[in-house]
Design an enzyme around this catalytic site. Structure first.
Site, PDB file in Angstrom:
ATOM      1  N   THR A 187      -3.196   3.282  -3.389  1.00  0.00           N
ATOM      2  CA  THR A 187      -2.140   2.512  -2.709  1.00  0.00           C
ATOM      3  C   THR A 187      -0.917   2.367  -3.620  1.00  0.00           C
ATOM      4  OG1 THR A 187      -3.856   1.299  -1.564  1.00  0.00           O
ATOM      5  CG2 THR A 187      -1.666   0.311  -1.536  1.00  0.00           C
ATOM      6  N   HIS A 214       0.986   5.455  -3.404  1.00  0.00           N
ATOM      7  CA  HIS A 214       1.774   5.516  -2.156  1.00  0.00           C
ATOM      8  C   HIS A 214       3.077   4.725  -2.326  1.00  0.00           C
ATOM      9  CE1 HIS A 214      -1.015   7.567   0.481  1.00  0.00           C
ATOM     10  NE2 HIS A 214      -2.001   6.783   0.089  1.00  0.00           N
TER      11      HIS A 214
END
Ligand code: NAD
Ligand code: ZN
Length: 345
Positions: free
Chosen positions: A43, A46
């Site tokens: 994450t 990202h």
């Protein structure tokens, strides 16, 4: 005001910035935790890359990071269960406490949770102000590096314990850090054949070391050949989807036994096409897995480690926090398992 270093998503663009920010103030029910080590999650990558998901979910400036271990430095006025010096990690999902699931004790299914390091300032900093209710004390026998990855370890534990794997044949798609920890755990709790698939040979090699019966590069060999090698006749009993890649779901459906079970953790970048008739005719059970059970999974993690489970070889690299660019690039390259940042300077 006292200041501290922090890794901040400072602008709506690719990258991160190492900035000096104010040490956070704590509320009456919070802990001020001095961070020892953090780990980088997919994450975070990202958000670093500022993909479309991040653009919808993160409002700069936000300090990233939700995988951490640290030491309590100060406790809020109403905190009873913690004291300065306690070594803690913590659950990064901040739940509302008021929705039906929260009130029924299913906090991991809160309909309006917020994630630290995503929706609120996170742990990639010298200090974090963190709700005491979300903290978890770490046993002395657990090394800092391992304590820093309790969050993704919890994803692995939550997924693997969703179905009975003792004496069963297990397929894991995706040898990322979570898939790798799932291999160790399945071995520890008595699965028979553990097959893991990926397209990344570096990670498949780690899976072999962790006890996978077969670690299959799905671009080079097929699961049906692997099943033949293992003299498996009717298919895998349980599958854990841990890649977030569409092809993996197809592999699972075609190689599961009738009545097989799927615990699905991977997050797909877009909608997935599924051969639903195959799923129906095989009578397959599917369970979506989100986060960690609060706090059952946390107690299980602690007990599993003290019963001898070793996940330490999932951690392949450690950098000082100011070498974060190197760490993010390495993770991006796929030539790494879990990458840890050290803050204890
Ligand atoms: P990761 O991205 O590091 O690992 C995914 C792996 O899948 C990579 O090694 C990649 O090479 C591999 N892969 C690519 N195509 C494949 C294919 N066709 N078959 C098999 N493997 C393939 O991720 P991670 O940190 O280990 O997390 C695993 C997944 O779980 C990710 O999708 C992540 O977004 C998701 N996740 C979900 C939750 C949740 O609460 N549901 C929490 C954390 C992570
Ligand atoms: Zn809630």
């Amino acid at each position: 005001m006292k200041s501290m270093p922090a890794l901040v998503k400072s602008h709506a663009a690719k990258g991160l910035e190492l900035m000096s920010v104010a040490v956070p103030e704590i509320g009456p029910r919070d802990l001020l935790i001095k961070i020892t080590k953090t780990a980088i999650c997919g994450t975070d990558l990202h958000i670093y890359n500022w993909d479309s998901w991040s653009q919808k979910n993160v409002k700069p400036p936000t300090t990233l990071g939700h995988e951490f271990v640290g030491v309590v430095e100060q406790v809020g006025l109403e905190v009873e269960d913690y004291k300065p010096g306690d070594r803690v990690s913590g659950e990064g999902h901040l739940v509302c406490g008021r929705c039906r699931n929260c009130r029924a004790g299913r906090k991991h299914l809160c309909i309006q949770y917020k994630g630290i390091g995503i929706h609120t300032n996170g742990a990639f900093a010298e200090y974090i102000a963190f709700p005491a209710s979300n903290a978890f004390k770490i046993e002395n026998s657990v090394k800092d590096q391992v304590a820093a990855i309790f969050d993704p370890f919890g994803n692995a534990v939550h997924t693997v314990l969703a179905f009975d794997v003792t004496g069963e044949d297990v397929l894991i798609t995706g040898a990322g850090p979570i898939g790798l920890m799932a291999v160790s755990l399945c071995r520890h709790i008595g699965a028979r054949h553990i097959v893991i698939s990926d397209v990344n040979d570096y990670r498949l090699e780690i899976a072999r070391k962790l006890g996978a019966s077969k670690a299959v590069n799905i671009n080079q060999s097929s699961l049906s050949d692997t099943m033949q090698d293992l003299e498996m006749k009717e298919g895998f009993d349980v599958a854990f989807e841990m890649s977030g890649h569409e092809g993996a779901f197809e592999n699972i459906l075609s190689s599961l036994i009738h009545g097989g079970k799927i615990a699905s953790l991977g997050i797909f970048p877009s909608k997935v096409t599924v051969d639903w008739n195959l799923l129906v005719s095989k009578g397959i059970e599917v369970k979506g897995i989100y986060g960690r059970q609060m706090y059952d999974t946390w107690y299980k993690m602690s007990s599993l480690l003290s019963s001898g489970l070793d996940i330490s070889s999932v951690i392949t690299h450690e950098f000082s926090f100011d070498e974060y660019e190197k760490a993010f690039q390495l993770l991006q390259s796929g030539q790494a398992g879990k990458v840890v940042l050290d803050w204890a300077k």
